[in-house]
Motif scaffolding. Structure first.
Motif, PDB file in Angstrom:
ATOM      1  N   ARG B 154      29.067  -0.116  78.306  1.00 41.76           N
ATOM      2  CA  ARG B 154      29.291   0.617  79.839  1.00 41.76           C
ATOM      3  C   ARG B 154      31.132   0.810  79.725  1.00 41.76           C
ATOM      4  N   VAL B 155      31.392   2.400  79.830  1.00 39.39           N
ATOM      5  CA  VAL B 155      33.162   2.823  79.862  1.00 39.39           C
ATOM      6  C   VAL B 155      33.288   3.864  81.627  1.00 39.39           C
ATOM      7  N   MET B 156      33.307   3.601  82.340  1.00 38.70           N
ATOM      8  CA  MET B 156      33.543   4.518  83.536  1.00 38.70           C
ATOM      9  C   MET B 156      34.110   4.295  84.139  1.00 38.70           C
ATOM     10  N   GLY B 157      35.011   5.588  84.930  1.00 38.92           N
ATOM     11  CA  GLY B 157      36.177   4.661  85.238  1.00 38.92           C
ATOM     12  C   GLY B 157      36.001   6.344  86.905  1.00 38.92           C
ATOM     13  N   ILE B 158      36.968   6.530  87.563  1.00 41.15           N
ATOM     14  CA  ILE B 158      37.839   6.998  88.107  1.00 41.15           C
ATOM     15  C   ILE B 158      39.106   8.541  87.609  1.00 41.15           C
ATOM     16  N   VAL B 159      38.664   9.449  86.746  1.00 42.76           N
ATOM     17  CA  VAL B 159      40.094  10.085  86.059  1.00 42.76           C
ATOM     18  C   VAL B 159      40.727  11.172  86.062  1.00 42.76           C
ATOM     19  N   ASN B 160      40.171  11.592  87.137  1.00 38.74           N
ATOM     20  CA  ASN B 160      40.366  12.369  88.530  1.00 38.74           C
ATOM     21  C   ASN B 160      41.424  12.316  89.068  1.00 38.74           C
ATOM     22  N   GLY B 161      42.700  11.957  89.216  1.00 37.14           N
ATOM     23  CA  GLY B 161      43.086  12.398  90.887  1.00 37.14           C
ATOM     24  C   GLY B 161      43.471  13.410  91.843  1.00 37.14           C
ATOM     25  N   THR B 162      42.837  14.857  91.168  1.00 33.36           N
ATOM     26  CA  THR B 162      43.230  15.259  92.454  1.00 33.36           C
ATOM     27  C   THR B 162      41.232  15.153  93.380  1.00 33.36           C
ATOM     28  N   THR B 163      40.666  14.604  92.276  1.00 22.18           N
ATOM     29  CA  THR B 163      39.201  14.403  93.482  1.00 22.18           C
ATOM     30  C   THR B 163      39.502  13.016  94.341  1.00 22.18           C
ATOM     31  N   ALA B 184      45.710  18.563  99.420  1.00 21.31           N
ATOM     32  CA  ALA B 184      45.940  18.038  97.749  1.00 21.31           C
ATOM     33  C   ALA B 184      47.036  19.304  97.404  1.00 21.31           C
ATOM     34  N   GLN B 185      45.921  20.295  97.925  1.00 24.40           N
ATOM     35  CA  GLN B 185      46.946  21.996  97.167  1.00 24.40           C
ATOM     36  C   GLN B 185      48.053  22.137  97.508  1.00 24.40           C
ATOM     37  N   ARG B 186      47.807  21.599  98.929  1.00 24.32           N
ATOM     38  CA  ARG B 186      49.917  21.966  99.478  1.00 24.32           C
ATOM     39  C   ARG B 186      50.819  20.291  99.078  1.00 24.32           C
ATOM     40  N   LEU B 187      49.880  19.623  98.088  1.00 25.89           N
ATOM     41  CA  LEU B 187      50.752  18.821  97.866  1.00 25.89           C
ATOM     42  C   LEU B 187      51.304  18.976  96.195  1.00 25.89           C
ATOM     43  N   GLY B 188      50.748  19.497  95.850  1.00 29.91           N
ATOM     44  CA  GLY B 188      50.807  20.214  94.295  1.00 29.91           C
ATOM     45  C   GLY B 188      49.680  19.202  93.512  1.00 29.91           C
ATOM     46  N   GLU B 191      44.547  22.467  91.484  1.00 33.73           N
ATOM     47  CA  GLU B 191      45.404  23.772  91.402  1.00 33.73           C
ATOM     48  C   GLU B 191      45.046  24.913  92.747  1.00 33.73           C
ATOM     49  N   ARG B 192      45.504  26.097  92.194  1.00 34.35           N
ATOM     50  CA  ARG B 192      45.555  27.187  93.125  1.00 34.35           C
ATOM     51  C   ARG B 192      43.339  26.660  93.285  1.00 34.35           C
ATOM     52  N   ASP B 193      43.143  27.470  92.231  1.00 34.24           N
ATOM     53  CA  ASP B 193      41.240  27.745  91.470  1.00 34.24           C
ATOM     54  C   ASP B 193      41.044  25.435  91.526  1.00 34.24           C
ATOM     55  N   PRO B 194      40.538  24.815  92.450  1.00 37.30           N
ATOM     56  CA  PRO B 194      40.519  23.772  92.076  1.00 37.30           C
ATOM     57  C   PRO B 194      39.082  23.487  91.043  1.00 37.30           C
ATOM     58  N   THR B 195      38.985  23.885  90.918  1.00 28.74           N
ATOM     59  CA  THR B 195      37.106  24.574  89.903  1.00 28.74           C
ATOM     60  C   THR B 195      37.314  23.544  89.089  1.00 28.74           C
ATOM     61  N   ALA B 196      38.443  23.168  88.435  1.00 29.25           N
ATOM     62  CA  ALA B 196      38.456  22.226  87.183  1.00 29.25           C
ATOM     63  C   ALA B 196      38.003  20.923  87.111  1.00 29.25           C
TER      64      ALA B 196
END
Lengths: 432, 432
Positions: B154-163, B184-188, B191-196
């Protein structure tokens, strides 16, 4: 058709035995991924008659280690004997014969690393030693390759599982040092003579290896200041806990100055350290190890895992063996980044924040007098608590970062101060 | 005399700009350590007139990316444009021209990795992509090299800093999802569209890349089941907290079966997960990332650091560039371990423990009825709490591990049960 790569194994104790079993188990997977078949053709052991649980072909066993190195059919030599001699001579002979070497020998690398790196480079073959620094944790390869271009300022870690087990036990269960050590011995985490672990020699050797690679300079075991954990009391642990810290035996390698030509100074030390609980190293418990790396562009990185044990160590050795085999097939090797002898900054000049626990008479003006001594040595106080102890008072200080000599000067003066009954606790505190 | 290695850079945005600055800053150190001088000879940008803070020679700038790839003086191509096209074609052209390629492009690798790996192997040159999986954290190289011979389960992780930033904010400060996202948007960080980011697409691409390398099989972004964090409520977070868990958006890649011939099944998914607080991933907070790896011999390993940002990403790219340059000098490259298309186990069949929060009428026999539905779907209950809510009652269950379809069946039946007012919370729980 897979290429066969023949391995000569020096030593078949805990790690060697695990490696033999692991190669047996993973042979077909390695063939599938790399097209290389690993075959153990010669194994040097101390006693040929000893019963072994690993699948060892009796025809490959010898008690004459030089036979392994001299055997022309051996492509790669794996050294898991440990200690300086005969390991050093055997490795030098193997390298001189053009054979890549994989070793897990921290003592040897921390004392004779530069000689071995130079010999490997001269022969144009790999010298790989992932298992020597932090067991199964990939840290040597990331430092040698991924972070080769990084400007690293500090590499520090919990690199001894025995002491981390003991400290976790003291912290989480309130055990005394003696009881925790006894349990570590019962579970096989500590040797009968635990000196190398508990006095920081093992961690010091690993710190020397990592400092050398991280900073591209020659650092030997003798350059490392070390203090162990045998003097720690349950009271130290519980004071640290109440203040929001965990006590860890940290190996700390720091670079001062940004020059890339070897003129930077390097500090390397091992001592019990109060680590703030929100630092990632604080939650590394039990026999786990972790190495924390600070780079100018990469930021903070941490590598966590099993720092010892037969299978984890053999896993790291096997990774190196496959790497060496792939490089060998391509007629290639990877040089160890190695520079001149490091300029070592002595412990006196190294900086920490400090924790100081002073027992005093409960008299008017005592706090001012003690604080005056501390301030007089140029130490600035970050936080302070006073508690009655019945017969007197206890003053607990956390200072801002300052040089070790300033704190030692303050302690020496405090001990001569009449209202001071004694310095009951002194620890370095991890800061920025 | 140092060897000069000439770099063609595709893209000069955040990461590209950081890389130009970093190469400038580290050039002499890299020369000192490796004997190689890195020189950026061609840079493809979208707008030649844009002001840039990095030290870019205007003569090297072009808006025609194909010029970079076709320039015979370019030794190594670095791609930091992102997206599938034109990056894919440019990289294939570079590889076909015999040039090693370094890329940070997760979207491209997660969709067209196999094609690129094959092209690199055919050309006999490096394709390096450390920065694509977890930013500055060395995880691709350890998986490709150090752990090549490991049996990874198993390889697992927290790989998205925004979330992770949003979840940490919700957990540590009690913010709502909307407020945390806005900050999070204010601090950059978002993204403005945070979907991804928030819907798990970014983490899914990284999971596909890591699964492919860890298990030696072809895994694409479309194989990854993903659920984001936009449906999480402050109540979910606070329930999890009270039960001793932190909610993290985990990317989880698992291998079922130990066959090494590609017949093992692989599960890859991204979803909010309740992580027990004593697990090392639970204390990875803010914009930090970490990847947790489980191997049969190595045991548990974790790699922690900055998963995004210009400098950290550029640091990983530069490590790859130096590696490619060293290999190029030796006429050598490292093949990406790549196998056949993975057999993907669908989310229905994947197992987790579960957290379920059911709002019910406060009537006699309700607990027995709800527990009966859960048990009837083959789910076994590990712990349970009942609380009055004023107008009714809330039943909170943690189950033992079971297949997703069993839990979905139980939820569907609960929703049709008359005493059940609604399922107010449902989360997977990280187990062994």
């Amino acid at each position: 058709m897979a290429d066969v790569v023949k391995i000569g194994l020096l030593g078949c104790g805990t790690v060697g035995g695990s490696l033999v079993g692991l190669i047996h188990k993973r042979r077909s997977a390695i063939e599938h991924t790399t097209g290389i078949t690993l075959e153990i053709v010669k194994v040097a052991v101390r006693s040929a008659s000893r019963e072994r649980s690993c699948p060892l072909d009796p025809d490959t066993v010898t008690t004459d280690a030089s036979q392994v190195v001299q055997d022309p059919s051996v492509d790669i030599v794996v050294e898991v004997i440990g200690g300086i001699e005969p390991a050093r001579t055997l490795i030098l002979d193997a390298l001189a014969a053009g054979k890549p070497v994989v070793t897990a020998n921290k003592e040897l690398l921390a004392n004779c690393g530069a000689e071995l790196y130079a010999a490997a480079d001269k022969a144009g073959v790999d010298l790989l030693f992932e298992a020597s620094a932090a067991g199964a944790i990939p840290i040597v390869r990331p430092l040698r390759e991924s972070l080769l271009a990084e400007d690293l300022s500090r590499v520090m870690g919990i690199v001894n599982g025995t002491t981390n087990f003991i400290l976790s036990k003291m912290s989480l269960e309130g055990s005394s040092y003696g009881d925790a050590l006894a349990e570590a011995q019962r579970l096989g985490y500590a040797e009968r003579d635990p000196t190398a672990d508990v006095e920081g020699f093992d961690a010091g050797a690993k710190a020397a290896i990592m400092a050398g690679i991280a900073f591209g300079a020659r650092v030997v075991a003798g350059d490392v200041y070390h203090e162990g954990i045998s003097q720690l009391t349950a009271a130290d642990i519980s004071f640290a806990k109440r203040l929001g810290y965990s006590i860890k035996l940290l190996a700390i390698a720091e670079k001062f100055g940004t020059a890339d030509d070897g003129t930077s100074e390097i500090g390397v030390r091992v001592h019990p350290t109060m680590v703030p609980n929100d630092h990632p190293l604080a939650s590394v418990n039990g026999s786990f190890n972790a190495v924390f790396v600070e780079g100018a562009a990469s930021g903070e990185l941490m590598f966590y895992g099993r720092g010892a044990g037969g299978d984890p160590t053999a896993s790291a050795v096997l990774g190196d063996v496959v790497d060496a085999a792939l490089n060998l097939r391509q007629g290639n090797y990877r040089r160890v980044p190695s520079g001149p002898k490091a300029k070592i900054r002595s412990i006196d000049q190294l900086e920490s924040a400090f924790y100081l626990n002073v027992e005093v008479e409960d008299l008017p003006g005592v706090l001012s007098q003690v604080a005056g001594v501390i301030g007089g040595h140029g130490l600035s106080i970050e936080s302070m608590e006073q508690h009655g102890t019945g017969s007197g008072a206890r003053l607990v200080f956390i200072t801002h970062a300052a040089a070790e000599h300033a704190m030692q000067g303050a302690i020496a003066e405090l001990k001569k101060t009449s209202v001071v009954k004694g310095v009951a606790g002194f620890l370095r505190v991890l800061g920025e």
